[in-house]
Design a protein around this motif. Sequence first.
Motif, PDB file in Angstrom:
ATOM      1  N   LYS A 205      -9.417  -6.485 -10.274  1.00 34.17           N
ATOM      2  CA  LYS A 205      -8.942  -7.823  -9.956  1.00 34.17           C
ATOM      3  C   LYS A 205      -8.680  -8.552 -11.262  1.00 34.17           C
TER       4      LYS A 205
ATOM      5  N   HIS B 170      -2.924  -3.035  -2.608  1.00 30.36           N
ATOM      6  CA  HIS B 170      -2.772  -4.199  -3.480  1.00 30.36           C
ATOM      7  C   HIS B 170      -2.555  -5.447  -2.630  1.00 30.36           C
TER       8      HIS B 170
ATOM      9  N   SER C 177     -11.933  -0.874  -7.550  1.00 28.39           N
ATOM     10  CA  SER C 177     -11.146  -2.097  -7.448  1.00 28.39           C
ATOM     11  C   SER C 177     -10.941  -2.712  -8.812  1.00 28.39           C
TER      12      SER C 177
ATOM     13  N   TRP D 193      -3.969   3.747  -2.304  1.00 28.16           N
ATOM     14  CA  TRP D 193      -3.641   2.607  -3.173  1.00 28.16           C
ATOM     15  C   TRP D 193      -3.363   1.395  -2.297  1.00 28.16           C
TER      16      TRP D 193
ATOM     17  N   TRP E  10       0.832  -1.196   0.000  1.00 26.34           N
ATOM     18  CA  TRP E  10       0.000   0.000   0.000  1.00 26.34           C
ATOM     19  C   TRP E  10       0.866   1.246   0.000  1.00 26.34           C
TER      20      TRP E  10
ATOM     21  N   PRO F 105      -4.555 -11.463  -7.993  1.00 29.90           N
ATOM     22  CA  PRO F 105      -4.167 -10.105  -7.583  1.00 29.90           C
ATOM     23  C   PRO F 105      -5.376  -9.162  -7.574  1.00 29.90           C
ATOM     24  N   ARG F 106      -5.362  -8.208  -6.639  1.00 31.49           N
ATOM     25  CA  ARG F 106      -6.392  -7.181  -6.574  1.00 31.49           C
ATOM     26  C   ARG F 106      -5.736  -5.834  -6.302  1.00 31.49           C
ATOM     27  N   ASP F 107      -6.219  -4.813  -6.997  1.00 38.35           N
ATOM     28  CA  ASP F 107      -5.759  -3.452  -6.785  1.00 38.35           C
ATOM     29  C   ASP F 107      -6.948  -2.574  -6.428  1.00 38.35           C
TER      30      ASP F 107
END
Length: 417
Positions: free
Chosen positions: A175, A153, A173, A151, A145, A163-165
């Motif tokens: 993904k 992740h 979001s 932000w 982060w 992965p996810r942001d």
Amino acid sequence: MQKMCLFLLFLIFPCGLVATPNAEGEAHFRVGPFFEWRSEGGTTSRVALRPFFAWEDDPRDASNDVNLDVLWPVSHSSWRGSSFQSRFLIALWHEKNGVGEEADDYFFTLPPVWTQGRQRGENYMACFPVAGTLPKCFMLEDVRWVLFPLWFHFRTGGARSTPRDYIVWPFFSLKYDDDETRWGLWPLYGTKWEPGVHSRYVLWPFWNDATYDSETTQGSAFMLWPLMESVSTNRETTFGVLPPFFRTTTLTNGTLNVRCPWPLFEHYSDRNESTWRSWRFWGVTQRGSRGAWWVLYPILRHTDQETASQYISNTQFWPFYTNDYVYEYDNDGKETLTSSYFRLWPFYSSKYHVDEGLRQRSLELLPMRDAAPVERNLTPFWTFYQATHQPGDKEVLHELFWGLIWWYTTVDEESVE
């Protein structure tokens, strides 16, 4: 009054017990509940000066832990094999002197502000909420982060690590992986594509829908919260009103789940299980050979299970009464008690294990089974009577007031159980 206090101190402080070493070379010395030294097999296994510190290296402990408490619960340290862990208040230090990539791995944390460490030769650090990188955090992996929540992740754990942001978590979001994509502007709109499933939400949580088109599942589902929900596929049929309070679900494999209304009433059944419950108020369940019932869970509850090799029973009216036991069956069907635990709080407890022997004591102020830190640091202050028996011995050792008064009684193994 002063003379009485001096007389009591005269009685308490000299009350040490030096047990003559037996075949196993055991010895035990105490000064009231304040000082204790124990030796087993010619090796010191416990030294305590309560309430200041307690050190223990119990050779009977299968985990082979060495524990040191200083002003517990303020500070605790432990060693297990090549690992060392130390805690002071909420600050925690852990290191593992492994081999290869794991050599000199460690981490230090002062939650939730600061964490640093090294894993498989790579250093990491995190300062929340400024910036940070953590290889693992709870069930998440590769957590990063910058100016959280601006932000954020992470990757989900397990076989399908995704992965996810997040930008301004939790609102936007993204993904992604090889066969799955998901994005959302929470709570306005979000969508997810993965093999065989397309789902979305609009003004979450008011509208959610999904379409299934895989080799095993075809159909659709929706929820208009808080009015109704529906699932209609080749494997499941669900209909609910005012979800999650009223719902019925049936599966093609025979599973049935009814809520009317949840959590006050719920019934679940499948090929192996049948459960009726009213949240924590009452319940009864049977799954294979395991049965259980409860009233005001976890205050009053009972479980039992019988197989071809053993019978297990647990009854509890917390915190006042606990009665647990395990019987093993041999090839001829003969039963043998292998372990038991009985507690009548706060007066008395009895613990037996076929490999560890018997221990009875009074008082028993802890309303739960043995907690190792409490056993090392606090339990002796209220244990005025204790009886112990080692497997194979013909005698039980009884102790009053930390060994000021002690005697032996002769018993056979069956009566000890």
